[in-house]
Write an enzyme that holds these catalytic residues in place. Structure first.
Site, PDB file in Angstrom:
ATOM      1  N   GLY A 133       0.819  -1.197   0.000  1.00 34.72           N
ATOM      2  CA  GLY A 133       0.000   0.000   0.000  1.00 34.72           C
ATOM      3  C   GLY A 133       0.856   1.250   0.000  1.00 34.72           C
ATOM      4  N   CYS A 134       0.241   2.378  -0.354  1.00 40.26           N
ATOM      5  CA  CYS A 134       0.999   3.626  -0.488  1.00 40.26           C
ATOM      6  C   CYS A 134       1.462   4.165   0.868  1.00 40.26           C
ATOM      7  CB  CYS A 134       0.190   4.663  -1.258  1.00 40.26           C
ATOM      8  SG  CYS A 134      -1.477   4.941  -0.619  1.00 40.26           S
ATOM      9  N   PHE A 135       0.541   4.289   1.847  1.00 34.98           N
ATOM     10  CA  PHE A 135       0.954   4.698   3.184  1.00 34.98           C
ATOM     11  C   PHE A 135       1.969   3.710   3.757  1.00 34.98           C
ATOM     12  CE2 PHE A 135      -3.064   7.302   4.099  1.00 34.98           C
ATOM     13  CZ  PHE A 135      -2.365   8.497   4.190  1.00 34.98           C
ATOM     14  N   ALA A 136       1.699   2.422   3.554  1.00 31.80           N
ATOM     15  CA  ALA A 136       2.582   1.384   4.087  1.00 31.80           C
ATOM     16  C   ALA A 136       3.993   1.526   3.532  1.00 31.80           C
ATOM     17  CB  ALA A 136       2.021   0.002   3.781  1.00 31.80           C
ATOM     18  N   ALA A 138       5.548   4.342   2.372  1.00 32.57           N
ATOM     19  CA  ALA A 138       6.214   5.520   2.931  1.00 32.57           C
ATOM     20  C   ALA A 138       6.640   5.278   4.381  1.00 32.57           C
ATOM     21  CB  ALA A 138       5.288   6.727   2.847  1.00 32.57           C
TER      22      ALA A 138
END
Length: 324
Positions: A133-136, A138
């Site tokens: 995932g994107c948040f994951a 970063a």
């Protein structure tokens, strides 16, 4: 040339994926699967691709080399259940259907978690990839060097703001311009779905990791990018922490560590992650910035594909930031 197919090809992530693959020297797009847009030129949906002659199709070629699934969460499993591909076909899924260990085995397939800077060797040997995932992405990139050295002993405090494209292309109450413009809001405080994959990765590196992760996701008034701030208490001095990060990422193609202030314009339209380190009042502050559609999705998917086929890792991904 490797033949590529994309399923769920009308969303923001798929648009970025098509843009990257059109310019990739080692692949050819075989089909863009879409029932609702079948027969339309790709530029009718992704208007930045107006120059392309590619068309959406309702037909699928089961003999492609790699399949990208850009479907909504929960729909990748359904698609795989209803379609069969050749034994040579590798699958890269961009949903959250296979990211957690309890979901990684599906039918006869074993999905490997595709966070490149966490387990590049495992990815190279895999046939099926669960793109993070994107948040994951970063957040994990900001914590991997500390977890590897067993240094995550205190609670983690995370504040991360994301652009409107993080919510997908389908309209919702919070993605309308009149609501989003000049506005900021939080959502899924302390319960975001990416916390599961973050915890599993950190536990893989630091077996005794049991610290609490306090995560506040924020909707931002901008189009794309993630700006994540993570802080925790530590006795280490800044130079020691900086050395840990530099050593961990010394062979990384897309992660860069700095003591200078970072901001989103440095990474938007790139596959890069910039990590800024500061030490303030006994706390280490790590700022992580990525493009949520590229390093947080389509760019990392292409990076995974490059590893699967032993292409140079940066192929098709040497992009300049849209700085001005």
């Amino acid at each position: 040339m490797k033949k590529v197919g994309i399923v769920g090809s009308s969303g923001y992530v798929a648009g970025e994926l098509i843009r990257l693959l059109i310019n990739h020297p080692n692949v050819e797009i075989d089909f863009l699967f879409s029932h609702s847009n079948s027969g339309k030129k790709v530029g009718e949906i992704h208007q930045d691709l107006l120059f392309s002659d590619l068309k959406f199709s309702s037909e699928i070629n089961p003999n492609i080399d790699v399949l990208f699934l850009c479907l909504g969460h929960g729909n990748s499993k359904k698609f795989i259940e209803n379609h069969t591909f050749s034994k040579q076909t590798k699958i890269i899924d961009l949903s959250n259907d296979f990211r957690l260990k309890e979901d990684a085995f599906f039918q006869d397939k074993n999905f490997v978690y595709g966070l490149v800077d966490f387990q590049k060797k495992e990815i190279k040997k895999a046939d099926f990839i669960a793109n993070p995932g994107c948040f994951a992405t970063a957040i994990q990139l900001a914590l991997l060097p500390l977890a590897e050295k067993n240094l995550l002993k205190k609670d983690l405090h995370i504040h991360a703001i994301t652009g409107a494209t993080g919510a997908g292309q389908k309209l919702s109450e919070t993605s309308h311009f009149s609501w989003r413009n000049n506005n900021v809001s939080s959502y899924k405080a302390f319960t975001h779905q990416h916390l599961g994959e973050i915890s599993e990765t950190l536990n893989s590196l630091q077996k005794d990791f049991d610290s609490k992760i306090h995560f506040l996701p924020i909707r931002g008034d901008f189009t794309r990018g993630i700006f994540a701030s993570i802080y925790l208490e530590t006795d280490l001095e800044l130079d020691a922490v900086f050395s840990l990060f530099e050593n961990y990422y010394q062979k990384s193609e897309f992660v860069f560590v700095t003591k200078q202030k970072v901001h989103l314009k440095q990474v938007v339209n790139t596959n890069n992650c910039f990590l800024q380190l500061e030490k303030i009042d006994g706390k280490i502050l790590i700022t992580s910035v990525i493009d949520n559609l590229l390093k947080g999705a389509a760019g990392q998917a292409v990076q995974n594909m490059n590893l699967l086929f032993d292409f140079p890792e940066k192929t098709g991904l040497e992009l300049k930031a849209t700085y001005f």
